[in-house]
Design an enzyme around this catalytic site. Structure first.
Site, PDB file in Angstrom:
ATOM      1  N   GLU A  93      -7.319  13.724   8.600  1.00 20.73           N
ATOM      2  CA  GLU A  93      -6.063  14.133   8.013  1.00 20.73           C
ATOM      3  C   GLU A  93      -6.282  14.725   6.620  1.00 20.73           C
ATOM      4  O   GLU A  93      -7.171  14.298   5.890  1.00 20.73           O
ATOM      5  CB  GLU A  93      -5.122  12.930   7.905  1.00 20.73           C
ATOM      6  CG  GLU A  93      -4.751  12.419   9.277  1.00 20.73           C
ATOM      7  CD  GLU A  93      -3.819  11.219   9.247  1.00 20.73           C
ATOM      8  OE1 GLU A  93      -3.364  10.827  10.321  1.00 20.73           O
ATOM      9  OE2 GLU A  93      -3.564  10.667   8.167  1.00 20.73           O
ATOM     10  N   CYS A 106      -5.328  16.831  -0.641  1.00 17.54           N
ATOM     11  CA  CYS A 106      -6.074  15.586  -0.525  1.00 17.54           C
ATOM     12  C   CYS A 106      -6.975  15.734   0.695  1.00 17.54           C
ATOM     13  O   CYS A 106      -6.480  15.842   1.819  1.00 17.54           O
ATOM     14  CB  CYS A 106      -5.052  14.459  -0.368  1.00 17.54           C
ATOM     15  SG  CYS A 106      -5.771  12.865  -0.088  1.00 17.54           S
ATOM     16  N   CYS A 113     -14.302   5.236   7.885  1.00 19.56           N
ATOM     17  CA  CYS A 113     -14.920   4.788   6.637  1.00 19.56           C
ATOM     18  C   CYS A 113     -15.618   3.469   6.899  1.00 19.56           C
ATOM     19  O   CYS A 113     -15.189   2.695   7.737  1.00 19.56           O
ATOM     20  CB  CYS A 113     -13.828   4.585   5.572  1.00 19.56           C
ATOM     21  SG  CYS A 113     -14.476   4.206   3.923  1.00 19.56           S
ATOM     22  N   CYS A 117     -12.246  -1.771   2.991  1.00 21.40           N
ATOM     23  CA  CYS A 117     -11.218  -2.279   2.070  1.00 21.40           C
ATOM     24  C   CYS A 117     -10.010  -2.764   2.883  1.00 21.40           C
ATOM     25  O   CYS A 117      -9.510  -2.031   3.736  1.00 21.40           O
ATOM     26  CB  CYS A 117     -10.783  -1.188   1.093  1.00 21.40           C
ATOM     27  SG  CYS A 117     -12.160  -0.527   0.137  1.00 21.40           S
ATOM     28  N   CYS A 120      -6.551  -0.750   3.196  1.00 21.26           N
ATOM     29  CA  CYS A 120      -6.614   0.676   3.540  1.00 21.26           C
ATOM     30  C   CYS A 120      -6.672   0.874   5.050  1.00 21.26           C
ATOM     31  O   CYS A 120      -7.560   0.344   5.719  1.00 21.26           O
ATOM     32  CB  CYS A 120      -7.838   1.296   2.877  1.00 21.26           C
ATOM     33  SG  CYS A 120      -8.089   3.014   3.328  1.00 21.26           S
ATOM     34  N   GLY A 160     -12.201   8.303   4.156  1.00 21.43           N
ATOM     35  CA  GLY A 160     -13.625   8.204   3.843  1.00 21.43           C
ATOM     36  C   GLY A 160     -13.943   7.927   2.390  1.00 21.43           C
ATOM     37  O   GLY A 160     -13.086   8.005   1.518  1.00 21.43           O
ATOM     38  N   ASN A 291       1.176   1.255  -0.053  1.00 22.31           N
ATOM     39  CA  ASN A 291       1.811   1.978   1.056  1.00 22.31           C
ATOM     40  C   ASN A 291       1.463   1.263   2.340  1.00 22.31           C
ATOM     41  O   ASN A 291       0.325   0.844   2.526  1.00 22.31           O
ATOM     42  CB  ASN A 291       1.216   3.375   1.198  1.00 22.31           C
ATOM     43  CG  ASN A 291       1.776   4.305   0.175  1.00 22.31           C
ATOM     44  OD1 ASN A 291       2.982   4.483   0.103  1.00 22.31           O
ATOM     45  ND2 ASN A 291       0.912   4.878  -0.629  1.00 22.31           N
ATOM     46  N   CYS A 338      -1.421   7.439   0.478  1.00 18.71           N
ATOM     47  CA  CYS A 338      -2.764   6.906   0.323  1.00 18.71           C
ATOM     48  C   CYS A 338      -2.983   5.738   1.248  1.00 18.71           C
ATOM     49  O   CYS A 338      -2.129   4.888   1.397  1.00 18.71           O
ATOM     50  CB  CYS A 338      -2.968   6.386  -1.085  1.00 18.71           C
ATOM     51  SG  CYS A 338      -2.884   7.646  -2.288  1.00 18.71           S
TER      52      CYS A 338
END
Ligand code: SAH
Length: 347
Positions: A93, A106, A113, A117, A120, A160, A291, A338
């Site tokens: 994306e 972005c 990834c 985390c 995320c 990533g 988010n 994000c």
């Protein structure tokens, strides 16, 4: 046959000289591609005919495809979330965010990834592979082509960890920032990292051309290790050591990104810890209220703090002299904020 978008200037120069052509041919070809967006070698009129014929045998130009676009209008302009696919079918994306005269893209640097985390969504999909430099640049070329407008700023805050793919990311940065090619000034490009200090240590931190953002997200090791496994390897002291080594600067501060999560890292004590660890002359702080994609299974235990808490946190830091911005991620309602960049394959 290779996609020529994956070659750096140096690699293309080597190709030219190895095949008996002038080194300068590389720059000519790359100007056609990145400045004029001409992808057909046969019409690159100032390139020698022999070189054009040779290129036709060895290379092609293939942009990424745009398979879906979602729009959001926040009153100031549009955010657009693009689902982008590559030659092998992998999907990432990219989001373009319009604000006044600025058009920020972005970009993603990996499919998935491996940093893990826990706040995320990308981490939740695991890691597939690194993107090539051509695939990183392609996101910009495809979006500019689609929007028929120029991107002015780039942030490596998509899917990533860019420093986990530093070779390809640097190749892409070089072409994006070269005034003869894409020509986005280095100070308008931000590389965001979860804190791979070993890679950051390889940069000349006082002289690094691009802007650096570090995702801090907690100012004590216990909380940070819980949120970000990378902290076990590179704890907060490593970050402060590196950041505090940097000379004070008015215009080129390191950005500390801080995702605010309710009751977890949003207390005044947390703000006080940041104040103790860092200097306003070296860093600015970007607060990002969490988010959460709708029905997120991955983030089920986390909530966004209320606006009052966000404001209190911000004021505490501002009063201590820090420049603080709050990023209520645009694109939130289209799951394009994000940490919500998780490619959904359309079947
Ligand atoms: N791997 C890099 C870049 C990708 S994340 C990094 O970690 O910096 C880009 C930014 O989005 C980071 O600051 C990250 O902390 C933030 N982010 C990730 N998930 C988020 C979420 N659910 N809500 C808000 N911000 C998030």
């Amino acid at each position: 046959m290779k996609n020529i978008l994956n070659l750096s200037k140096k690699e293309l120069e080597e190709y030219c000289t190895a095949n008996g052509f002038k080194k300068y041919g590389a720059e000519q070809i790359m100007r056609w591609i990145y400045q004029n967006r001409i992808f057909d070698f046969s019409i690159m009129s100032d390139v020698s005919k022999d070189l054009r014929e040779k290129l036709d045998k060895d290379f092609y130009v293939k942009l990424s495809g745009i398979i879906d676009v979602k729009y959001e209008n926040d009153g100031n302009g549009y955010s657009k979330k693009y689902l982008i696919n590559f030659e092998n079918g992998d999907i990432v994306e990219s989001i373009s965010i319009a604000h006044k005269n600025r058009r920020t893209l972005c970009v993603s640097s990996q499919v998935g990834c491996r940093m893990g985390c826990v706040y995320c969504e990308t981490a939740g999909m695991g890691f597939s592979r690194n993107l090539t430099s051509g695939e990183i640049i392609s996101q910009l070329l495809s979006v500019e082509n689609y929007e028929n407008d120029k991107i002015t700023n780039i942030v490596f805050m998509g899917m990533g960890e860019p420093l986990d793919n530093i070779v390809e990311v640097e190749k892409a940065l070089e072409i994006m920032s070269n005034g003869k090619f894409i020509g986005i000034a280095p100070r308008k490009i931000t590389v965001s990292t979860c804190g791979l200090i070993n890679v950051l240590e390889g940069f000349d931190i006082n002289d690094y051309k691009y802007k650096i953002a570090i995702s801090l997200n907690a100012a004590d090791n216990e909380t940070r290790s819980m949120l970000m496994p990378v902290n076990k390897k590179f704890p907060i002291e490593k970050i402060t050591e590196l950041v505090n080594f940097k000379k004070p600067s008015l215009h080129n501060k390191i950005t500390l990104e801080y995702v605010l999560i309710k009751d977890l890292n949003d207390r005044i004590e947390d703000a006080k810890r940041i104040i103790k660890l860092f200097s306003p002359s070296k860093v600015k702080v970007n607060l990002i209220p969490l988010n959460k994609a709708e029905n997120s299974f991955y983030l089920k235990n986390f909530e966004r703090p209320d606006n009052f808490t966000v404001d209190k946190f911000k004021t505490k830091l501002s009063n201590a002299g820090f420049t603080v911005t709050v990023r209520f991620s645009k694109g939130g309602s289209i799951n394009g904020g994000c940490g919500q960049l998780k490619a959904q394959t359309k079947r």
